[in-house]
Design an enzyme around this catalytic site. Structure first.
Site, PDB file in Angstrom:
ATOM      1  N   SER A 141       0.863  -1.191   0.000  1.00  0.00           N
ATOM      2  CA  SER A 141       0.000   0.000   0.000  1.00  0.00           C
ATOM      3  C   SER A 141       0.895   1.235   0.000  1.00  0.00           C
ATOM      4  CB  SER A 141      -0.850  -0.002   1.279  1.00  0.00           C
ATOM      5  OG  SER A 141      -1.520   1.225   1.443  1.00  0.00           O
ATOM      6  N   TYR A 154      -1.951  -0.234  10.627  1.00  0.00           N
ATOM      7  CA  TYR A 154      -2.019  -0.691   9.223  1.00  0.00           C
ATOM      8  C   TYR A 154      -0.734  -0.261   8.504  1.00  0.00           C
ATOM      9  CZ  TYR A 154      -3.794  -1.013   4.392  1.00  0.00           C
ATOM     10  OH  TYR A 154      -3.969  -1.319   3.054  1.00  0.00           O
TER      11      TYR A 154
HETATM   12  N1  LIG Z   1      -8.598  -0.738  -1.419  1.00  0.00           N
HETATM   13  C1  LIG Z   1      -7.599   0.060  -1.163  1.00  0.00           C
HETATM   14  O1  LIG Z   1      -7.745   1.298  -1.230  1.00  0.00           O
HETATM   15  C2  LIG Z   1      -6.251  -0.518  -0.817  1.00  0.00           C
HETATM   16  C3  LIG Z   1      -5.142   0.318  -0.883  1.00  0.00           C
HETATM   17  C4  LIG Z   1      -3.890  -0.175  -0.600  1.00  0.00           C
HETATM   18  C5  LIG Z   1      -3.732  -1.508  -0.281  1.00  0.00           C
HETATM   19  N2  LIG Z   1      -4.825  -2.324  -0.191  1.00  0.00           N
HETATM   20  C6  LIG Z   1      -4.587  -3.742   0.153  1.00  0.00           C
HETATM   21  O2  LIG Z   1      -5.228  -4.572  -0.792  1.00  0.00           O
HETATM   22  C7  LIG Z   1      -5.427  -5.858  -0.232  1.00  0.00           C
HETATM   23  C8  LIG Z   1      -6.827  -6.329  -0.576  1.00  0.00           C
HETATM   24  O3  LIG Z   1      -7.760  -5.475   0.031  1.00  0.00           O
HETATM   25  P1  LIG Z   1      -9.030  -4.901  -0.741  1.00  0.00           P
HETATM   26  O4  LIG Z   1      -8.837  -3.430  -0.848  1.00  0.00           O
HETATM   27  O5  LIG Z   1      -9.305  -5.681  -1.952  1.00  0.00           O
HETATM   28  O6  LIG Z   1     -10.149  -5.082   0.387  1.00  0.00           O
HETATM   29  P2  LIG Z   1     -11.322  -6.143   0.571  1.00  0.00           P
HETATM   30  O7  LIG Z   1     -12.290  -6.040  -0.538  1.00  0.00           O
HETATM   31  O8  LIG Z   1     -11.798  -5.926   1.965  1.00  0.00           O
HETATM   32  O9  LIG Z   1     -10.592  -7.553   0.452  1.00  0.00           O
HETATM   33  C9  LIG Z   1      -9.788  -8.057   1.471  1.00  0.00           C
HETATM   34  C10 LIG Z   1      -9.742  -9.558   1.316  1.00  0.00           C
HETATM   35  O10 LIG Z   1      -8.851 -10.099   2.315  1.00  0.00           O
HETATM   36  C11 LIG Z   1      -9.532 -11.161   2.946  1.00  0.00           C
HETATM   37  N3  LIG Z   1      -8.995 -11.444   4.265  1.00  0.00           N
HETATM   38  C12 LIG Z   1      -8.946 -10.658   5.361  1.00  0.00           C
HETATM   39  N4  LIG Z   1      -8.370 -11.323   6.387  1.00  0.00           N
HETATM   40  C13 LIG Z   1      -8.046 -12.553   5.908  1.00  0.00           C
HETATM   41  C14 LIG Z   1      -7.441 -13.689   6.462  1.00  0.00           C
HETATM   42  N5  LIG Z   1      -7.042 -13.726   7.747  1.00  0.00           N
HETATM   43  N6  LIG Z   1      -7.243 -14.782   5.679  1.00  0.00           N
HETATM   44  C15 LIG Z   1      -7.653 -14.779   4.387  1.00  0.00           C
HETATM   45  N7  LIG Z   1      -8.258 -13.748   3.809  1.00  0.00           N
HETATM   46  C16 LIG Z   1      -8.456 -12.639   4.563  1.00  0.00           C
HETATM   47  C17 LIG Z   1     -10.987 -10.744   2.975  1.00  0.00           C
HETATM   48  O11 LIG Z   1     -11.798 -11.860   3.247  1.00  0.00           O
HETATM   49  P3  LIG Z   1     -13.314 -11.743   3.817  1.00  0.00           P
HETATM   50  O12 LIG Z   1     -14.171 -11.466   2.637  1.00  0.00           O
HETATM   51  O13 LIG Z   1     -13.548 -13.071   4.440  1.00  0.00           O
HETATM   52  O14 LIG Z   1     -13.305 -10.619   4.811  1.00  0.00           O
HETATM   53  C18 LIG Z   1     -11.104 -10.205   1.555  1.00  0.00           C
HETATM   54  O15 LIG Z   1     -11.230 -11.274   0.638  1.00  0.00           O
HETATM   55  C19 LIG Z   1      -5.155  -5.714   1.259  1.00  0.00           C
HETATM   56  O16 LIG Z   1      -3.885  -6.263   1.557  1.00  0.00           O
HETATM   57  C20 LIG Z   1      -5.146  -4.208   1.477  1.00  0.00           C
HETATM   58  O17 LIG Z   1      -4.344  -3.834   2.566  1.00  0.00           O
HETATM   59  C21 LIG Z   1      -6.077  -1.856  -0.443  1.00  0.00           C
END
Ligand SMILES: NC(=O)c1ccc[n+]([C@@H]2O[C@H](COP(=O)([O-])OP(=O)(O)OC[C@H]3O[C@@H](n4cnc5c(N)ncnc54)[C@H](OP(=O)(O)O)[C@@H]3O)[C@@H](O)[C@H]2O)c1
Length: 282
Positions: A141, A154
């Site tokens: 991130s 985070y």
């Molecule tokens: N969106 C942004 O703006 C942004 C920016 C920078 C970085 N990121 C990073 O992108 C990555 C994906 O996030 P996202 O934005 O796509 O959010 P998201 O839609 O909330 O997806 C997160 C995913 O991680 C899963 N997860 C959480 N804890 C877990 C665990 N212990 N074991 C296995 N799966 C788990 C969730 O599963 P459940 O459905 O079961 O909860 C969900 O499938 C993360 O690492 C986040 O830090 C996001």
């Protein structure tokens, strides 16, 4: 169609789900893991609409169940013979002012965002070492390069991931393993809602930061969030690049934040952030 095998963590929503579709469309067989297979409907719908359902194998994996990870990786190798790409994507955000977060809450953050990615990577390296090839893509991130108010734990977990990954890349380059950090800014996924867990003390009116927390929550709600498909396309492109860079920063906001952090004296930079957020004061 190639027979390359990709494994993704956290494929039930957001970047993980969209990346599963992108990689399947690019010809990969995708082991789309998620901690609760009861939440696979959105993935099934997306891969069905894209016509790639036969290329997706949804499997259960919670990245904090560390003892289960080696067995999970072995089962993939048993069934498919190899792992070409690992996308370490699973993550969530603990939110709240640093003063209010319990150590236990901060540890929970690290268990998923840092140790989960480390454990998956350690299990995949011997497989990739035998193959003398493989891509390991860490979803980091901008928070791994820049601190953010109310997201200290985070940001710390992503900074840890950045340091670990940078070191790892130096160690495994000579084995033919490509290690990459993808660093998104703000994209419209569930991490802003379901995936953001407030620290317990931070939600209490007794917290000295309670009013600022409410203002920050409202401010975060107004921050523009880009299309997450952009990130999924980038991850799929990196997965197919024989010679990828270490870092891929993605998102206009992320690029501006990093550029101003690097160019401006820190005092000017922090003043700019305070003016942008406008949450301080009584
Ligand atoms: N969106 C942004 O703006 C942004 C920016 C920078 C970085 N990121 C990073 O992108 C990555 C994906 O996030 P996202 O934005 O796509 O959010 P998201 O839609 O909330 O997806 C997160 C995913 O991680 C899963 N997860 C959480 N804890 C877990 C665990 N212990 N074991 C296995 N799966 C788990 C969730 O599963 P459940 O459905 O079961 O909860 C969900 O499938 C993360 O690492 C986040 O830090 C996001």
């Amino acid at each position: 169609m190639s027979d390359k095998i990709a494994v993704i963590t956290g494929s039930s929503s957001g970047f993980g789900l969209l990346t599963a579709v992108e990689l399947a469309q690019a010809g990969f067989r995708v082991v789309a893991s998620m901690r609760d297979l009861g939440r696979r409907a959105k993935l099934d719908e997306a891969v069905g609409a894209a016509g790639v359902a036969p290329r997706i194998d949804a499997r259960r994996l919670d990245v904090t169940e560390f003892d289960a990870i080696p067995g999970f990786v072995e089962s993939v190798v048993r069934d498919y013979g190899r792992i070409d790409v690992l996308v370490n994507n699973a993550g969530f955000a603990v939110a709240g002012f640093a003063e209010d977060l319990k150590l236990e809450e901060i540890r929970t953050q690290f268990e998923t965002n840092f140790f989960g990615q480390v454990a998956m990577t350690q299990a995949a390296i011997p497989v990739m070492r035998r193959q003398r090839s493989g891509h390991i893509i860490m979803v980091s991130s901008i928070a791994g390069l820049h601190g953010t108010m109310t997201l200290s734990s985070y940001s710390a977990s992503k900074h840890a991931l950045e340091g670990w990954t940078e070191s790892l890349r130096l160690e495994v380059n000579s084995l033919g393993i490509k290690v990459v950090l993808v660093e998104p800014g703000s994209f419209q996924t569930d991490i802003w809602t379901r995936g953001a867990v407030m620290g317990e003390k931070a939600t209490k009116e007794t917290s000295p930061n309670f009013q600022r927390s409410l203002r920050m929550r409202d401010r975060v709600g107004t921050i523009p969030k880009a299309d997450p498909a952009e990130v999924a396309r980038l991850i799929a492109a990196v997965a197919q690049d024989p010679n990828p860079r270490l870092r891929y920063l993605i998102g206009r906001d992320a690029k501006i934040q990093l550029a101003t952090k690097r160019i401006l004296p820190w005092k000017w930079h922090e003043r700019m952030i305070a003016n942008f957020l406008k949450i301080d004061g009584e």
